[in-house]
Design a protein around this motif. Structure first.
Motif, short mmCIF file in Angstrom:
data_model
loop_
_atom_site.label_atom_id
_atom_site.label_comp_id
_atom_site.label_asym_id
_atom_site.label_seq_id
_atom_site.Cartn_x
_atom_site.Cartn_y
_atom_site.Cartn_z
N LEU A 35 -6.89 73.75 78.54
CA LEU A 35 -7.84 73.75 79.65
C LEU A 35 -9.15 74.36 79.17
O LEU A 35 -9.18 75.53 78.79
N LYS A 36 -10.20 73.54 79.13
CA LYS A 36 -11.53 73.99 78.72
C LYS A 36 -12.55 73.49 79.73
O LYS A 36 -13.17 72.45 79.54
N PRO A 37 -12.70 74.21 80.86
CA PRO A 37 -13.61 73.74 81.90
C PRO A 37 -15.05 73.56 81.43
O PRO A 37 -15.74 72.64 81.86
N SER A 38 -15.51 74.40 80.52
CA SER A 38 -16.89 74.30 80.04
C SER A 38 -17.14 72.98 79.30
O SER A 38 -18.25 72.48 79.28
N GLU A 39 -16.07 72.42 78.69
CA GLU A 39 -16.18 71.15 77.98
C GLU A 39 -15.59 69.99 78.79
O GLU A 39 -15.49 68.88 78.28
N LYS A 40 -15.20 70.28 80.02
CA LYS A 40 -14.59 69.28 80.91
C LYS A 40 -13.35 68.64 80.27
O LYS A 40 -13.16 67.44 80.33
N ILE A 41 -12.51 69.50 79.67
CA ILE A 41 -11.29 69.03 79.00
C ILE A 41 -10.07 69.60 79.71
O ILE A 41 -9.97 70.81 79.92
N ILE A 42 -9.17 68.71 80.08
CA ILE A 42 -7.86 69.09 80.61
C ILE A 42 -6.84 68.23 79.88
O ILE A 42 -6.85 67.01 80.03
N ASN A 43 -6.00 68.85 79.08
CA ASN A 43 -4.91 68.13 78.39
C ASN A 43 -3.60 68.53 79.05
O ASN A 43 -3.32 69.71 79.23
N LEU A 44 -2.82 67.52 79.39
CA LEU A 44 -1.53 67.76 80.02
C LEU A 44 -0.42 67.44 79.04
O LEU A 44 -0.51 66.47 78.29
N SER A 45 0.62 68.25 79.06
CA SER A 45 1.78 67.94 78.22
C SER A 45 2.85 67.21 79.00
O SER A 45 3.69 66.53 78.42
N ARG A 46 2.79 67.31 80.35
CA ARG A 46 3.81 66.64 81.17
C ARG A 46 3.29 66.45 82.59
O ARG A 46 2.62 67.31 83.13
N LEU A 47 3.63 65.31 83.17
CA LEU A 47 3.43 65.04 84.59
C LEU A 47 4.79 64.70 85.18
O LEU A 47 5.47 63.81 84.68
N LYS A 48 5.17 65.38 86.23
CA LYS A 48 6.46 65.11 86.86
C LYS A 48 6.22 64.77 88.33
O LYS A 48 5.61 65.56 89.05
N PHE A 49 6.66 63.59 88.72
CA PHE A 49 6.57 63.15 90.10
C PHE A 49 7.97 63.16 90.69
O PHE A 49 8.90 62.64 90.09
N GLU A 50 8.12 63.75 91.87
CA GLU A 50 9.42 63.79 92.51
C GLU A 50 9.45 62.82 93.69
O GLU A 50 8.56 62.85 94.54
N PHE A 51 10.43 61.94 93.71
CA PHE A 51 10.63 60.97 94.78
C PHE A 51 9.38 60.12 95.01
O PHE A 51 8.97 59.88 96.14
N ALA A 52 8.78 59.68 93.93
CA ALA A 52 7.51 58.94 94.00
C ALA A 52 7.74 57.45 94.24
O ALA A 52 8.73 56.88 93.82
N THR A 53 6.75 56.87 94.91
CA THR A 53 6.66 55.42 95.05
C THR A 53 5.45 54.99 94.26
O THR A 53 4.35 55.52 94.46
N VAL A 54 5.65 54.05 93.33
CA VAL A 54 4.56 53.57 92.48
C VAL A 54 4.45 52.06 92.67
O VAL A 54 5.45 51.35 92.58
N ARG A 55 3.23 51.60 92.93
CA ARG A 55 3.00 50.16 93.13
C ARG A 55 1.88 49.71 92.19
O ARG A 55 0.71 49.92 92.47
N VAL A 56 2.27 49.09 91.09
CA VAL A 56 1.31 48.53 90.15
C VAL A 56 1.27 47.03 90.42
O VAL A 56 2.30 46.37 90.48
N ALA A 57 0.06 46.51 90.62
CA ALA A 57 -0.09 45.10 90.96
C ALA A 57 -1.18 44.47 90.11
O ALA A 57 -2.02 45.16 89.53
#
Length: 79
Positions: A35-57
């Motif tokens: 996380l480097k707010p001054s450089e507008k950088i956010i790197n994530l190592s994991r995203l976890k969605f619980e009971f998600a609905t995803v609709r790609v079209a």
């Protein structure tokens, strides 16, 4: 230095440019790697969605509804 390493979001709703739902999740947990707010950088190592609905079209021009989000998140070219 990161003082926290997780962000929890509740009731996550992501819509496309036509207001159609792409993602609906009661809970999303993001684990931060860098996380480097001054450089507008956010790197994530994991995203976890619980009971998600995803609709790609894909529309009639064969363009995915995720394209505008990817384009918006893409780093602008150097001028």
């Amino acid at each position: 230095m990161i003082f926290f390493n997780r962000v929890v979001l509740k009731d996550v709703l992501l819509k496309d440019q036509h207001s159609d739902t792409i993602l609906l999740a009661p809970s999303m947990v993001a684990t931060l790697k860098k996380l480097k707010p001054s450089e507008k950088i956010i790197n994530l190592s994991r995203l976890k969605f619980e009971f998600a609905t995803v609709r790609v079209a894909m529309d009639t021009a064969k363009i995915h509804n995720l394209k505008f989000i990817v384009d918006a998140l893409r780093k602008p070219p150097d001028s």
